[in-house]
Scaffold this motif. Structure first.
Motif, mmCIF file in Angstrom:
data_model
loop_
_atom_site.group_PDB
_atom_site.id
_atom_site.type_symbol
_atom_site.label_atom_id
_atom_site.label_comp_id
_atom_site.label_asym_id
_atom_site.label_seq_id
_atom_site.Cartn_x
_atom_site.Cartn_y
_atom_site.Cartn_z
ATOM 1 N N LEU A 15 -24.372 73.457 48.644
ATOM 2 C CA LEU A 15 -25.252 72.470 49.262
ATOM 3 C C LEU A 15 -26.163 71.802 48.235
ATOM 4 N N ALA A 16 -26.686 70.628 48.578
ATOM 5 C CA ALA A 16 -27.713 69.990 47.765
ATOM 6 C C ALA A 16 -29.000 70.801 47.912
ATOM 7 N N VAL A 17 -29.917 70.697 46.958
ATOM 8 C CA VAL A 17 -31.137 71.488 46.965
ATOM 9 C C VAL A 17 -31.933 71.254 48.250
ATOM 10 N N GLU A 18 -32.072 70.002 48.653
ATOM 11 C CA GLU A 18 -32.842 69.695 49.860
ATOM 12 C C GLU A 18 -32.225 70.347 51.089
ATOM 13 N N GLU A 19 -30.887 70.290 51.181
ATOM 14 C CA GLU A 19 -30.199 70.905 52.316
ATOM 15 C C GLU A 19 -30.383 72.416 52.309
ATOM 16 N N ALA A 20 -30.315 73.018 51.106
ATOM 17 C CA ALA A 20 -30.460 74.470 50.989
ATOM 18 C C ALA A 20 -31.866 74.901 51.402
ATOM 19 N N ILE A 21 -32.881 74.163 50.962
ATOM 20 C CA ILE A 21 -34.259 74.512 51.331
ATOM 21 C C ILE A 21 -34.463 74.346 52.834
ATOM 22 N N ALA A 22 -33.897 73.286 53.417
ATOM 23 C CA ALA A 22 -34.033 73.079 54.856
ATOM 24 C C ALA A 22 -33.353 74.202 55.643
ATOM 25 N N LEU A 23 -32.198 74.655 55.162
ATOM 26 C CA LEU A 23 -31.434 75.680 55.869
ATOM 27 C C LEU A 23 -32.001 77.079 55.643
ATOM 28 N N HIS A 24 -32.447 77.359 54.410
ATOM 29 C CA HIS A 24 -32.870 78.716 54.060
ATOM 30 C C HIS A 24 -34.364 78.832 53.754
ATOM 31 N N GLY A 25 -35.108 77.742 53.898
ATOM 32 C CA GLY A 25 -36.539 77.758 53.611
ATOM 33 C C GLY A 25 -37.349 78.260 54.790
ATOM 34 N N PRO A 26 -38.670 77.948 54.811
ATOM 35 C CA PRO A 26 -39.570 78.426 55.889
ATOM 36 C C PRO A 26 -39.152 77.956 57.278
ATOM 37 N N THR A 27 -38.529 76.772 57.356
ATOM 38 C CA THR A 27 -38.104 76.289 58.672
ATOM 39 C C THR A 27 -36.739 76.849 59.068
ATOM 40 N N CYS A 31 -34.915 82.809 53.686
ATOM 41 C CA CYS A 31 -34.449 83.625 52.562
ATOM 42 C C CYS A 31 -34.613 82.896 51.230
ATOM 43 N N TRP A 32 -35.033 81.640 51.232
ATOM 44 C CA TRP A 32 -35.214 80.855 50.003
ATOM 45 C C TRP A 32 -36.370 81.440 49.207
ATOM 46 N N ASN A 33 -36.109 81.796 47.952
ATOM 47 C CA ASN A 33 -37.123 82.384 47.088
ATOM 48 C C ASN A 33 -37.329 81.454 45.902
ATOM 49 N N PRO A 34 -38.377 80.616 45.945
ATOM 50 C CA PRO A 34 -38.558 79.655 44.857
ATOM 51 C C PRO A 34 -39.012 80.296 43.558
ATOM 52 N N ALA A 35 -39.722 81.440 43.598
ATOM 53 C CA ALA A 35 -40.214 82.079 42.369
ATOM 54 C C ALA A 35 -40.049 83.586 42.480
ATOM 55 N N ASN A 36 -39.959 84.248 41.306
ATOM 56 C CA ASN A 36 -39.798 85.698 41.325
ATOM 57 C C ASN A 36 -41.158 86.389 41.469
ATOM 58 N N GLU A 37 -41.174 87.723 41.368
ATOM 59 C CA GLU A 37 -42.390 88.501 41.607
ATOM 60 C C GLU A 37 -43.508 88.153 40.622
ATOM 61 N N GLN A 38 -43.163 87.793 39.383
ATOM 62 C CA GLN A 38 -44.174 87.487 38.389
ATOM 63 C C GLN A 38 -44.771 86.092 38.589
#
Length: 186
Positions: A15-27, A31-38
């Motif tokens: 998927l394109a980034v926007e589609e992936a964030i829409a599908l797996h992001g807060p909405t 499961c979208w993890n933009p940054a790691n633990e650090q």
């Protein structure tokens, strides 16, 4: 043992980034993890890139391993080391490399002529005679370069031109007669 392929991440990589964030992001399923633990880096971006180019990277690794396995003891070069003892290194595999040759006066100038060279190690195997590109639009020049690359792929198995482009000035154009060259000389 290799890590299992995450089917969800593999599908997300398509998927394109926007589609992936829409599908797996807060909405979506969150499961979208933009940054790691650090707090730095982009886990999902990195993972998506890994899955997207996985086949190409694996193909490159297999080719390099095969080249190392097929290296013969008699096919070695020696290089001096700091303490004077020579160190034997296997010769690089004999693969072909394609170099794009552009005749133009500077990087932003229109392309005057296009040629190509095939190299095997440090030996030039073939020099394709250049063709004038005067009157051609940018997309037509790009199509011509693609057709040259397809012919080189059929004959030598090269899939792309090297990253460094050989650029020569218009005055070095070997095509005769060259209307632009005669205009410059007069």
């Amino acid at each position: 043992m290799a890590r299992r392929v995450n089917a969800k991440c593999q599908q997300c990589a398509i998927l394109a980034v926007e589609e992936a964030i829409a599908l797996h992001g807060p909405t979506g399923d969150n499961c979208w993890n933009p940054a790691n633990e650090q707090g730095w880096g982009y886990d999902c971006h990195r993972r998506r890139s890994h899955y997207r180019y996985r086949e190409d990277n694996n193909r490159t690794r297999r080719r390099l391993r095969k080249a190392v396995r097929e290296g013969t003891p008699g096919d070695q070069r020696t290089f001096p080391v700091q303490d004077g003892e020579p160190m034997a290194l296997p010769a690089p595999p004999s693969v072909y490399a394609a170099v794009l040759v552009l005749y133009r006066n500077h990087k932003d100038a229109p392309v005057h002529a296009v040629g190509a060279e095939i190299w095997q190690g440090d030996r030039q195997v073939l020099a394709l005679s250049p063709m004038h590109c005067m009157g051609m639009r940018g997309n037509q020049v790009t199509d011509y370069i693609q057709s040259v690359l397809e012919q080189l792929h059929q004959q030598f198995g090269v899939s792309r031109f090297e990253d460094v482009i050989k650029q020569l000035p218009v005055e070095a154009c070997p095509i005769q007669p060259c209307p632009l060259k005669t205009r410059i000389e007069n």
